[in-house]
Design a protein around this motif. Sequence first.
Motif, mmCIF file in Angstrom:
data_model
loop_
_atom_site.group_PDB
_atom_site.id
_atom_site.type_symbol
_atom_site.label_atom_id
_atom_site.label_comp_id
_atom_site.label_asym_id
_atom_site.label_seq_id
_atom_site.Cartn_x
_atom_site.Cartn_y
_atom_site.Cartn_z
ATOM 1 N N GLY A 81 0.832 -1.207 0.000
ATOM 2 C CA GLY A 81 0.000 0.000 0.000
ATOM 3 C C GLY A 81 0.859 1.246 0.000
ATOM 4 N N ILE A 85 1.089 4.178 6.191
ATOM 5 C CA ILE A 85 -0.028 3.616 6.951
ATOM 6 C C ILE A 85 0.383 2.245 7.485
ATOM 7 N N SER A 110 -2.622 3.300 -1.156
ATOM 8 C CA SER A 110 -2.985 2.505 0.025
ATOM 9 C C SER A 110 -4.185 1.604 -0.290
ATOM 10 N N PHE A 162 -8.302 -1.107 9.668
ATOM 11 C CA PHE A 162 -7.224 -2.003 9.210
ATOM 12 C C PHE A 162 -6.991 -3.094 10.263
ATOM 13 N N LEU A 221 -10.175 -4.944 4.796
ATOM 14 C CA LEU A 221 -10.532 -3.681 5.434
ATOM 15 C C LEU A 221 -12.008 -3.743 5.768
HETATM 16 N N1 SAH Z 1 0.446 0.174 4.254
HETATM 17 C C1 SAH Z 1 -0.701 -0.654 3.949
HETATM 18 C C2 SAH Z 1 -1.344 -1.245 5.178
HETATM 19 C C3 SAH Z 1 -0.452 -2.229 5.922
HETATM 20 S S1 SAH Z 1 -1.198 -2.918 7.315
HETATM 21 C C4 SAH Z 1 -1.696 0.151 3.103
HETATM 22 O O1 SAH Z 1 -1.484 1.356 2.886
HETATM 23 O O2 SAH Z 1 -2.666 -0.423 2.629
HETATM 24 C C5 SAH Z 1 -1.853 -4.418 6.712
HETATM 25 C C6 SAH Z 1 -3.351 -4.366 6.689
HETATM 26 O O3 SAH Z 1 -3.770 -3.572 5.600
HETATM 27 C C7 SAH Z 1 -4.056 -5.692 6.493
HETATM 28 O O4 SAH Z 1 -4.239 -6.372 7.700
HETATM 29 C C8 SAH Z 1 -5.378 -5.255 5.927
HETATM 30 O O5 SAH Z 1 -6.217 -4.761 6.941
HETATM 31 C C9 SAH Z 1 -4.963 -4.076 5.074
HETATM 32 N N2 SAH Z 1 -4.713 -4.430 3.668
HETATM 33 C C10 SAH Z 1 -3.547 -4.391 2.999
HETATM 34 N N3 SAH Z 1 -3.720 -4.685 1.693
HETATM 35 C C11 SAH Z 1 -5.043 -4.916 1.546
HETATM 36 C C12 SAH Z 1 -5.881 -5.207 0.424
HETATM 37 N N4 SAH Z 1 -5.376 -5.344 -0.803
HETATM 38 N N5 SAH Z 1 -7.205 -5.334 0.641
HETATM 39 C C13 SAH Z 1 -7.737 -5.173 1.864
HETATM 40 N N6 SAH Z 1 -7.004 -4.883 2.949
HETATM 41 C C14 SAH Z 1 -5.677 -4.746 2.792
#
Ligand code: SAH
Length: 250
Positions: A81, A85, A110, A162, A221
């Motif tokens: 992402g 975050i 993200s 998250f 999410l």
């Molecule tokens: N930096 C990342 C988040 C990292 S924390 C961002 O900006 O998205 C990891 C969490 O992010 C997971 O537990 C989930 O809640 C969420 N996450 C990451 N990738 C995802 C995706 N493709 N779809 C849904 N949730 C996601």
Amino acid sequence: MIDFVGAGPGAVDLITVRGKNLIEKADVIIYAGSLVNSELLNFAKKGCQIYNSAEMTLEEITSVMVSAEMDGKNTVRLHTGDPSIYGAIKEQMNILDKYNLEYKVCPGVSSLFGAAASLKTEYTIPHVSQSVIITRMEGKTPVPEKEDISLLASHNATMVVFLSAGMLNELSRKLIRGGYKSDTPAAIVYKATWNDEKVIKTTVSEIAKSAEKNNINKTALIIIGDFLGNNYKRSLLYNPSFSHEFRKGD
Ligand code: SAH
């Protein structure tokens, strides 16, 4: 140079052009193997050293970065992402600071935004919600008391949760205790933008049941708020009666 790079939410072509260029130039890549799409590593040049940070400690990660830097190599630290975050980048940067090493950050899309695109929705709707709360349930990582979800819920704003797919019964309880009605619309977006993405529309009281029915207990999410409903008023920005710097209204 060391570059922290946002890999985007999943789909390979959702990395930024800059992020892809940095991967192509990298001599060393340390990627978050639990969530970064490994197809992104196909952009790496031949001979690039690749490490999966899911199997490493902070000290191991930074020691790879430090020795690569000493050898004059380009290092990419690839985070899922956007790195800002829940990326745990500050602790890596603090160690690099101690060695006086330079680094940059390349933003990424993200999952917060990947999920909005999958839902084909807008988080900020006039008269419904003009704020987005990004938060998580407390797990092994503590959450400051004042940020407890039941307190944040009192705003009834758009909320994106998250790292909490394993605690959904408790999440619903906190949301309702805090002030969302039990029939407030909610969505579960699993692996947003990946090929096996799942998008489930539900309500605050049914979040856990809906997740269980769809076998979702991670990489999701939870998104809550009336913005997911159809009750809203159109924006002023494009209203014929509204004047602004670029357009005169009637
Ligand atoms: N930096 C990342 C988040 C990292 S924390 C961002 O900006 O998205 C990891 C969490 O992010 C997971 O537990 C989930 O809640 C969420 N996450 C990451 N990738 C995802 C995706 N493709 N779809 C849904 N949730 C996601």
